[in-house]
Enzyme design. Structure first.
Site, PDB file in Angstrom:
ATOM      1  N   ASP A   8     -12.119  34.151  70.104  1.00 16.02           N
ATOM      2  CA  ASP A   8     -11.002  34.247  69.453  1.00 16.02           C
ATOM      3  C   ASP A   8     -11.591  34.566  67.919  1.00 16.02           C
ATOM      4  OD1 ASP A   8      -8.279  33.724  68.304  1.00 16.02           O
ATOM      5  OD2 ASP A   8      -9.022  31.760  67.728  1.00 16.02           O
ATOM      6  N   SER A   9     -10.617  34.913  66.903  1.00 20.44           N
ATOM      7  CA  SER A   9     -11.098  35.044  65.496  1.00 20.44           C
ATOM      8  C   SER A   9     -11.476  33.760  65.001  1.00 20.44           C
ATOM      9  CB  SER A   9      -9.570  35.446  64.871  1.00 20.44           C
ATOM     10  OG  SER A   9      -8.749  34.435  64.850  1.00 20.44           O
ATOM     11  N   GLY A  41      -5.116  38.392  61.650  1.00 16.75           N
ATOM     12  CA  GLY A  41      -3.631  38.783  61.699  1.00 16.75           C
ATOM     13  C   GLY A  41      -3.277  39.476  60.541  1.00 16.75           C
ATOM     14  N   CYS A  71      -6.914  35.315  71.941  1.00 20.63           N
ATOM     15  CA  CYS A  71      -6.071  35.589  70.876  1.00 20.63           C
ATOM     16  C   CYS A  71      -5.242  36.577  71.008  1.00 20.63           C
ATOM     17  CB  CYS A  71      -7.455  36.126  69.960  1.00 20.63           C
ATOM     18  SG  CYS A  71      -6.869  36.749  68.136  1.00 20.63           S
ATOM     19  N   ASN A  72      -4.089  36.143  70.522  1.00 15.33           N
ATOM     20  CA  ASN A  72      -2.633  37.127  70.692  1.00 15.33           C
ATOM     21  C   ASN A  72      -3.049  38.450  69.922  1.00 15.33           C
ATOM     22  OD1 ASN A  72      -0.194  35.257  72.031  1.00 15.33           O
ATOM     23  ND2 ASN A  72      -1.800  33.970  70.849  1.00 15.33           N
ATOM     24  N   GLU A 149      -8.186  26.720  60.361  1.00 15.91           N
ATOM     25  CA  GLU A 149      -9.884  26.963  60.237  1.00 15.91           C
ATOM     26  C   GLU A 149     -10.399  25.938  59.263  1.00 15.91           C
ATOM     27  OE1 GLU A 149     -11.813  29.264  61.665  1.00 15.91           O
ATOM     28  OE2 GLU A 149     -10.139  29.472  63.225  1.00 15.91           O
ATOM     29  N   CYS A 181       0.346  32.521  68.608  1.00 19.29           N
ATOM     30  CA  CYS A 181      -0.954  32.426  68.136  1.00 19.29           C
ATOM     31  C   CYS A 181      -1.713  31.236  68.771  1.00 19.29           C
ATOM     32  CB  CYS A 181      -0.850  32.437  66.458  1.00 19.29           C
ATOM     33  SG  CYS A 181      -2.529  32.110  65.790  1.00 19.29           S
ATOM     34  N   THR A 182      -2.805  31.408  69.384  1.00 20.17           N
ATOM     35  CA  THR A 182      -3.664  30.342  69.646  1.00 20.17           C
ATOM     36  C   THR A 182      -4.046  29.241  68.876  1.00 20.17           C
ATOM     37  OG1 THR A 182      -5.532  31.597  69.563  1.00 20.17           O
ATOM     38  CG2 THR A 182      -4.403  31.755  71.693  1.00 20.17           C
ATOM     39  N   HIS A 183      -4.030  29.549  67.496  1.00 25.48           N
ATOM     40  CA  HIS A 183      -4.266  28.520  66.492  1.00 25.48           C
ATOM     41  C   HIS A 183      -2.922  27.503  66.621  1.00 25.48           C
ATOM     42  CE1 HIS A 183      -7.467  31.064  65.080  1.00 25.48           C
ATOM     43  NE2 HIS A 183      -7.946  30.373  64.143  1.00 25.48           N
TER      44      HIS A 183
HETATM   45  N1  DGL Z   1      -5.753  32.955  67.097  1.00 24.72           N
HETATM   46  C1  DGL Z   1      -5.000  34.264  66.874  1.00 24.72           C
HETATM   47  C2  DGL Z   1      -3.926  34.532  67.475  1.00 24.72           C
HETATM   48  O1  DGL Z   1      -3.811  34.205  68.792  1.00 24.72           O
HETATM   49  C3  DGL Z   1      -5.649  34.944  65.698  1.00 24.72           C
HETATM   50  C4  DGL Z   1      -5.152  34.459  64.322  1.00 24.72           C
HETATM   51  C5  DGL Z   1      -5.835  35.119  63.381  1.00 24.72           C
HETATM   52  O2  DGL Z   1      -6.972  35.270  63.080  1.00 24.72           O
HETATM   53  O3  DGL Z   1      -4.970  35.645  62.430  1.00 24.72           O
HETATM   54  O4  DGL Z   1      -3.434  35.494  67.130  1.00 24.72           O
END
Ligand code: DGL
Length: 268
Positions: A8-9, A41, A71-72, A149, A181-183
């Protein structure tokens, strides 16, 4: 036993790793957080595709039997290129708009995702396959990833920004919200505080891990061992804080795994 790469990011993919450890604790994992470059993103499609490919190539070079692009945003921008250049199974994540459309009672669904995901061809192609009588209120969660983060998923600043982003979704009367978004699963508590208990939250981690499980069965790398596997946490920013965030954000008991955290040096 398999070695599974999860990328992931940043710390968002920990929500997917958490589910993977629940369903498949016996395997070994490398979790790669590109936190030095988060958020993805708000970056260009080209940049996201190039960087995601480099990192997935790195995981493949470490011997991963399968890689989860947790990560989406990276899935939307890069999964095709990653699949074309890496031969192990690549499992992506997508905003759960289809299950959301099926579960919504009033056909009004909020979608909170990154700007890159919402603008991507992949997301819009998926959206076009869904019934036109379902209304999707799309909202980019600008600024939320950096707060998560930095360990602020639960604080006042995050709640305020989230309230602003959720306002159009709430005003439209959505009964279902896609965490695209996985966050964002780490904002669950804050979302409930703002929107209450009745809204249905859609997070696709469970489906993603079931897909991973099927891929491992196809590869015949299943394991019946009761032993828990090892987890290597790799961060491009700070390995100690990644480990602390993992302990804090995940519900899995990391003490039952052999855990190591390392910094990810420059890779090309
Ligand atoms: N976790 C991410 C996602 O699912 C990326 C979020 C990001 O870095 O902007 O999209």
């Amino acid at each position: 036993m398999a070695l599974i790469g999860v990328f992931d990011s940043g710390v968002g993919g920990l929500s997917v790793l958490d589910e993977a450890l629940r369903q498949l604790p016996q395997h070994d994992y490398i979790y790669l957080a590109d936190s030095a470059n988060a958020p993805y993103g708000e970056k260009s499609s080209d940049w996201i595709a190039r960087r995601s490919l480099v990192l997935c190539n790195y995981l493949a070079s470490k011997g991963c039997n399968a890689i989860v692009v947790a990560c989406n945003t990276a899935t939307a921008e890069a999964i095709k290129q990653i699949r074309e250049s890496i031969s192990v199974p690549i499992i992506g994540v997508e905003p759960g708009i289809k299950p959301a459309a099926m579960q919504s009672q009033n056909n009004i669904v909020g979608v909170l995702a990154t700007e890159a995901t919402l603008k991507s061809d992949k997301f819009n192609a998926l959206l076009n396959t869904l019934p036109v009588d379902c209304q999707f209120i799309k909202q980019a969660g600008a600024g939320l990833v950096p707060l998560i983060e930095s360990g602020k998923a639960d604080n006042e600043e995050t709640l305020e920004l989230l309230a602003k982003h959720l306002e159009p979704i709430q005003d439209a009367g959505a009964d279902t919200l896609v965490l695209g978004c996985t966050h964002y699963p780490f904002l669950r508590k804050a979302i409930r505080k703002l929107l209450g208990e009745s809204i249905t939250l859609i997070d696709t981690s469970d489906a993603v891990v079931r897909q991973l499980k099927r891929q491992l069965e196809n590869l015949k790398v299943t394991s019946s061992s009761n032993e828990h596997g090892a987890i290597l946490f790799l961060s491009s920013k700070n390995e100690e804080s990644l480990l602390l965030m993992a302990q804090d954000l995940m519900s899995a008991d990391l003490t039952s795994h052999a855990v190591e955290a390392r910094i990810l040096g420059e890779i090309r």
